[in-house]
Design a protein around this motif. Structure first.
Motif, PDB file in Angstrom:
ATOM      1  N   PHE A  61      57.992  38.129  17.093  1.00 33.27           N
ATOM      2  CA  PHE A  61      56.929  37.463  17.847  1.00 33.27           C
ATOM      3  C   PHE A  61      55.609  38.212  17.788  1.00 33.27           C
ATOM      4  N   LYS A  62      55.645  39.482  17.418  1.00 31.82           N
ATOM      5  CA  LYS A  62      54.430  40.301  17.427  1.00 31.82           C
ATOM      6  C   LYS A  62      53.335  39.719  16.535  1.00 31.82           C
ATOM      7  N   ASP A  63      53.721  38.938  15.530  1.00 35.16           N
ATOM      8  CA  ASP A  63      52.733  38.383  14.603  1.00 35.16           C
ATOM      9  C   ASP A  63      51.753  37.446  15.303  1.00 35.16           C
ATOM     10  N   ARG A  64      52.207  36.769  16.357  1.00 34.05           N
ATOM     11  CA  ARG A  64      51.301  35.878  17.097  1.00 34.05           C
ATOM     12  C   ARG A  64      50.131  36.657  17.699  1.00 34.05           C
ATOM     13  N   GLY A  65      50.457  37.799  18.291  1.00 37.42           N
ATOM     14  CA  GLY A  65      49.402  38.609  18.885  1.00 37.42           C
ATOM     15  C   GLY A  65      48.591  39.350  17.850  1.00 37.42           C
ATOM     16  N   MET A  66      49.244  39.702  16.739  1.00 40.62           N
ATOM     17  CA  MET A  66      48.553  40.527  15.750  1.00 40.62           C
ATOM     18  C   MET A  66      47.515  39.742  14.980  1.00 40.62           C
ATOM     19  N   VAL A 157      48.182  46.084  25.267  1.00 44.10           N
ATOM     20  CA  VAL A 157      47.099  46.321  26.232  1.00 44.10           C
ATOM     21  C   VAL A 157      45.795  45.730  25.711  1.00 44.10           C
ATOM     22  N   ASN A 158      45.739  45.450  24.414  1.00 47.04           N
ATOM     23  CA  ASN A 158      44.597  44.744  23.823  1.00 47.04           C
ATOM     24  C   ASN A 158      44.693  43.276  24.254  1.00 47.04           C
ATOM     25  N   PRO A 159      43.715  42.760  25.000  1.00 50.99           N
ATOM     26  CA  PRO A 159      43.829  41.396  25.533  1.00 50.99           C
ATOM     27  C   PRO A 159      43.938  40.317  24.462  1.00 50.99           C
ATOM     28  N   TYR A 160      43.467  40.588  23.263  1.00 53.85           N
ATOM     29  CA  TYR A 160      43.570  39.585  22.197  1.00 53.85           C
ATOM     30  C   TYR A 160      45.011  39.391  21.746  1.00 53.85           C
ATOM     31  N   ARG A 161      45.853  40.408  21.948  1.00 58.11           N
ATOM     32  CA  ARG A 161      47.267  40.251  21.631  1.00 58.11           C
ATOM     33  C   ARG A 161      47.876  39.142  22.493  1.00 58.11           C
ATOM     34  N   LEU A 162      47.603  39.191  23.786  1.00 57.10           N
ATOM     35  CA  LEU A 162      48.193  38.195  24.682  1.00 57.10           C
ATOM     36  C   LEU A 162      47.635  36.805  24.406  1.00 57.10           C
ATOM     37  N   GLY A 164      46.989  35.580  21.511  1.00 58.22           N
ATOM     38  CA  GLY A 164      47.778  35.012  20.424  1.00 58.22           C
ATOM     39  C   GLY A 164      49.189  34.675  20.850  1.00 58.22           C
ATOM     40  N   GLN A 165      49.800  35.550  21.657  1.00 59.00           N
ATOM     41  CA  GLN A 165      51.191  35.364  22.051  1.00 59.00           C
ATOM     42  C   GLN A 165      51.388  34.176  22.987  1.00 59.00           C
ATOM     43  N   LYS A 166      50.354  33.789  23.711  1.00 58.27           N
ATOM     44  CA  LYS A 166      50.491  32.645  24.617  1.00 58.27           C
ATOM     45  C   LYS A 166      50.751  31.343  23.865  1.00 58.27           C
ATOM     46  N   THR A 167      50.437  31.318  22.565  1.00 55.65           N
ATOM     47  CA  THR A 167      50.599  30.074  21.803  1.00 55.65           C
ATOM     48  C   THR A 167      52.055  29.656  21.666  1.00 55.65           C
ATOM     49  N   ALA A 168      52.995  30.580  21.848  1.00 60.96           N
ATOM     50  CA  ALA A 168      54.415  30.200  21.796  1.00 60.96           C
ATOM     51  C   ALA A 168      54.734  29.225  22.925  1.00 60.96           C
ATOM     52  N   ALA A 169      54.102  29.413  24.079  1.00 63.22           N
ATOM     53  CA  ALA A 169      54.296  28.475  25.193  1.00 63.22           C
ATOM     54  C   ALA A 169      53.721  27.104  24.837  1.00 63.22           C
ATOM     55  N   PHE A 170      52.562  27.090  24.163  1.00 59.28           N
ATOM     56  CA  PHE A 170      51.993  25.809  23.727  1.00 59.28           C
ATOM     57  C   PHE A 170      52.975  25.080  22.812  1.00 59.28           C
ATOM     58  N   GLU A 171      53.572  25.830  21.896  1.00 61.03           N
ATOM     59  CA  GLU A 171      54.507  25.218  20.946  1.00 61.03           C
ATOM     60  C   GLU A 171      55.728  24.636  21.648  1.00 61.03           C
ATOM     61  N   ILE A 172      56.253  25.366  22.618  1.00 60.53           N
ATOM     62  CA  ILE A 172      57.420  24.872  23.350  1.00 60.53           C
ATOM     63  C   ILE A 172      57.092  23.561  24.052  1.00 60.53           C
TER      64      ILE A 172
END
Length: 352
Positions: A61-66, A157-162, A164-172
């Motif tokens: 999942f790290k790729d979403r934030g990266m 801790v980099n806010p841009y990571r979160l 990107g990671q929030k998009t998994a919720a959009f997909e669900i």
């Protein structure tokens, strides 16, 4: 014509802090499967789906934030990124940095990283520094480096990571047509639980979902600071990806738990390994140990009669099992049976 997935930033550009003019650093992350788990659904009396994040480019999942963090690094004009990692962050940071033409430095706890993850960071050209300490101490070092030297920190801790990671919720929400009743996921550094809650709340506020789910987070018993209510000095668990005693996103995770009406609990390593084996054998999804924690937590909750009958439950499994094959194969007989080139011999050995 079939829609060709373009990576999470382009797919959700209107919900992320970027524009068409930005140089987007993407490896095609996101768009991961939501797989129904029939036997687990039957056992717990709910409709259970597994969000398979191991299908991302570097296997987690790290790729979403990266993609989001590195896109911002390029936008800011930085040339070197740094992270602390138990494995998956280093693999992702190294891959996206390579794609962007950046240098990548990784601080890892000595002897506490699965070989598959270390191999990924190495082949992508990262500079690995092993620290005689745990993940939390590695994170302290890289945070100080990013404050005092010209390097960009790409941990959660980099806010841009979160973002990107929030998009998994959009997909669900897109995949189900609404938010689930309950969403479950492993909790380590706690960026992901925070990001999912952000994503589900934004989906509801935008009208894409009629509700938000309760968030149930699961930790390993030997690395469960949220359950203890305080940091754990020397966390220990077979689930290396969540072997973290001082989560960086502590306050955000507590907010996600409380605002959603959910909980964060712990399960023993034995239950995690049993859930890993069950996912592989019953669902056909091979995950690393940390990814199986929510399944172990779900089965434990069901045994206590706490799973609402008929509920829709989604579980994020965060990383591919190929990252840590040694753990998965422990206790298994791996010597194959050898037969001559003969059909009768094949039939005999198969009991046909």
């Amino acid at each position: 014509m079939a829609h060709v997935w373009r990576g999470i930033i382009r797919e959700y550009l209107d919900r992320l802090p970027f524009t068409e003019e930005d140089r987007i650093i993407s490896l095609g992350e996101g768009g991961t499967p939501l797989v129904h788990a029939p036997s687990i659904s039957q056992e717990v009396g709910a409709d259970v789906y597994v969000k398979v994040e191991g299908m991302n480019p570097t296997g987690s999942f790290k790729d979403r934030g990266m993609t989001s963090a590195i896109t911002q690094v390029v936008k800011d004009g930085d040339h070197t990124v740094v992270c602390a990692s138990t494995g998956n962050t280093s693999a992702s940071a190294a891959a996206y940095a390579a794609h962007a033409g950046l240098q990548c430095v990784v601080m890892i706890p000595q002897g506490k990283i699965a070989a598959g993850k270390m191999a990924q960071a190495i082949v992508h050209g990262a500079r690995l520094v092993q620290v005689d300490g745990n993940f939390d101490e590695c994170l302290d070092i890289v945070r100080s480096l990013s404050e005092d030297y010209p390097v960009a920190l790409v941990n959660s801790v980099n806010p841009y990571r979160l973002q990107g990671q929030k998009t998994a919720a959009f997909e669900i929400v897109d995949q189900l047509g609404d938010a689930p009743d309950i969403h479950m996921l492993p909790v380590g550094n706690a960026g992901n639980i925070s990001a999912y809650w952000m994503g589900f709340a934004e989906a509801r506020d935008a009208g894409g979902a009629t509700r938000t789910p309760r968030i149930w987070g699961v930790q390993a018993a030997g690395a469960a600071p949220f359950v203890a209510g305080h940091p754990i000095k020397d966390p220990e668990t077979v689930a290396t990806a969540i072997r973290i005693g001082k989560p960086a996103s502590w306050d955000l995770a507590i907010a996600a738990r409380d605002e959603s009406g959910g909980w964060i609990r712990a399960v023993e390593d034995a239950a995690i390994l049993a859930a890993q084996a069950r996912l592989a054998a019953d669902v056909g999804v091979f995950v690393e140990p940390a990814s199986a924690a929510p399944i172990a937590g779900l089965l434990a909750a069901a045994a206590q009669g706490e799973v609402p009958q008929g509920a829709t439950i989604t579980c994020t499994v965060t990383g591919n099992g190929l990252k840590d094959t040694a753990t998965a194969l422990a206790g298994h007989e791996v010597e194959p049976t050898v037969i001559p080139v003969d059909v009768a011999a094949a039939a005999k050995v198969l009991g046909l």
